[in-house]
Design a protein around this motif. Structure first.
Motif, PDB file in Angstrom:
ATOM      1  N   THR A  62       0.865  -1.174   0.000  1.00  0.00           N
ATOM      2  CA  THR A  62       0.000   0.000   0.000  1.00  0.00           C
ATOM      3  C   THR A  62       0.902   1.223   0.000  1.00  0.00           C
ATOM      4  N   ILE A  64       1.532   5.368  -0.196  1.00  0.00           N
ATOM      5  CA  ILE A  64       0.987   6.701   0.023  1.00  0.00           C
ATOM      6  C   ILE A  64       1.846   7.676  -0.757  1.00  0.00           C
ATOM      7  N   GLN A  81      -4.218   4.536 -10.031  1.00  0.00           N
ATOM      8  CA  GLN A  81      -5.421   3.798  -9.632  1.00  0.00           C
ATOM      9  C   GLN A  81      -6.140   3.204 -10.834  1.00  0.00           C
ATOM     10  N   ASP A  86      -2.873  -0.063  -5.776  1.00  0.00           N
ATOM     11  CA  ASP A  86      -3.387   0.414  -4.492  1.00  0.00           C
ATOM     12  C   ASP A  86      -2.515   1.567  -3.999  1.00  0.00           C
ATOM     13  N   VAL A  88      -2.742   5.664  -2.464  1.00  0.00           N
ATOM     14  CA  VAL A  88      -3.566   6.750  -1.932  1.00  0.00           C
ATOM     15  C   VAL A  88      -2.739   8.024  -1.919  1.00  0.00           C
ATOM     16  N   TYR A  89      -3.424   9.132  -1.800  1.00  0.00           N
ATOM     17  CA  TYR A  89      -2.722  10.423  -1.867  1.00  0.00           C
ATOM     18  C   TYR A  89      -2.946  11.245  -0.612  1.00  0.00           C
ATOM     19  N   HIS A  90      -1.887  11.979  -0.232  1.00  0.00           N
ATOM     20  CA  HIS A  90      -2.019  12.994   0.806  1.00  0.00           C
ATOM     21  C   HIS A  90      -1.037  14.119   0.502  1.00  0.00           C
TER      22      HIS A  90
END
Length: 313
Positions: A62, A64, A81, A86, A88-90
């Motif tokens: 996973t 980030i 994506q 898999d 995710v972004y921040h």
């Protein structure tokens, strides 16, 4: 055949070997990670950082993806994506303390911590043969202080495990202490920076302060600093020294709480940082960083790598 031709031939052969290694899937016993393994990558919206995110996610972690620009980060995450990865972004600005604090809180609340940190965020304002130091303070602030401040903030969140957590700092051969080309000419300073027992934050920060002072008073050109990509080289010299210093500190951690930190040079890669004038692809540039992050036998610590091999600082 001359020395340059032989060196080029050896390098091309090595890259072919790495390409072959990359085509071989990790075996079951090599795969210490899972979907629950969390990897944070800074500056992940483009170039090497984006490719590191893609490769790590393709291996089943996973990931980030973080970047200073939320719009660019959002667009990058969609691409990954849509490819079934898999990720995710921040948003994260490595030189903004409030941004770092917000990210740390979010990471703790949503994932409980992290297993891998790849410090990739960096800038370079010189292209081709340009060597202006007009942006030296910004280059050092982002490339070195950003890396250091984020690392110090995330170490407490790195998850304990048998295999150990990992920190990979994206650096450069341009910042080598004792390289034959582009090294600082101050022998006494080189010896201090080469001695891991003498390394301290005060020494590293003092070296940077001395450089920036000479930039401000216009004496940097005769100050014995690297002559190519000077500000970028000095910033990566500091990253390399910080990697060794942090490795010394982290080496005292007990089994089950180990954190392994190393740095690597991706080479001259075709990215925006080089004006797309490099001779390595982003896949090649990201490879050693991903390899270090996933290496099962983490007996190496505080080392410098390029093309999956250790090189001298």
């Amino acid at each position: 055949m001359g020395k340059k031709e032989k060196a080029k031939e050896r390098r091309e052969k090595r890259l072919q070997e790495i390409q072959l290694l990359r085509s071989i899937p990790y075996s079951h016993h090599q795969r210490w990670w899972s979907k629950e393994t969390i990897a944070v990558v800074t500056g992940g919206n483009r170039g090497i950082g984006f490719e590191i995110c893609r490769q790590l996610a393709a291996h089943g972690l996973t990931v980030i993806l973080t970047s200073r620009d939320a719009t660019a980060g959002g667009e990058s995450i969609k691409v990954l994506q849509e490819g079934g990865l898999d990720v995710v972004y921040h948003q994260l600005d490595v030189i903004d303390n409030s941004s770092i604090n917000h990210f740390v809180e979010w990471l703790h609340e949503n994932y409980g911590g992290l297993d891998i940190l790849v410090n990739n965020a960096g800038v370079n304002f010189n292209l081709g043969s340009d060597n202006s130091v007009e942006n030296a303070r910004k280059v050092i602030e982002i490339n070195y202080y950003g890396t250091k401040n984020l690392t110090e903030s995330l170490i407490p969140l790195m998850k304990p495990s048998i295999v150990g957590a990992r920190i990979v700092n994206v650096s450069s051969r341009l910042g080598r202490i004792n390289g034959r080309r582009n090294r600082i000419s101050n022998i006494a300073l080189r010896e201090q920076l080469s001695d891991v027992d003498c390394l301290s934050e005060e020494l590293i920060d003092g070296t940077l302060s001395a450089f920036l002072q000479q930039v401000e008073d216009g004496s940097w050109a005769s100050g014995g600093w690297p002559q190519i990509y000077t500000d970028y080289s000095v910033s990566k010299l500091a990253v390399n020294a910080y990697t060794r210093l942090t490795a010394r500190k982290l080496s005292e951690r007990p089994e089950g709480q180990k954190i392994y930190i190393n740095c690597y040079c991706p080479g001259w890669v075709k990215t925006a940082l080089t004006g797309f004038a490099g001779n390595n692809s982003v896949e090649e540039g990201a490879d050693s960083g991903v390899w270090l992050a996933l290496l099962l036998d983490q007996t190496v610590m505080g080392k410098f790598f390029a093309e999956r091999r250790e090189i001298n600082f």
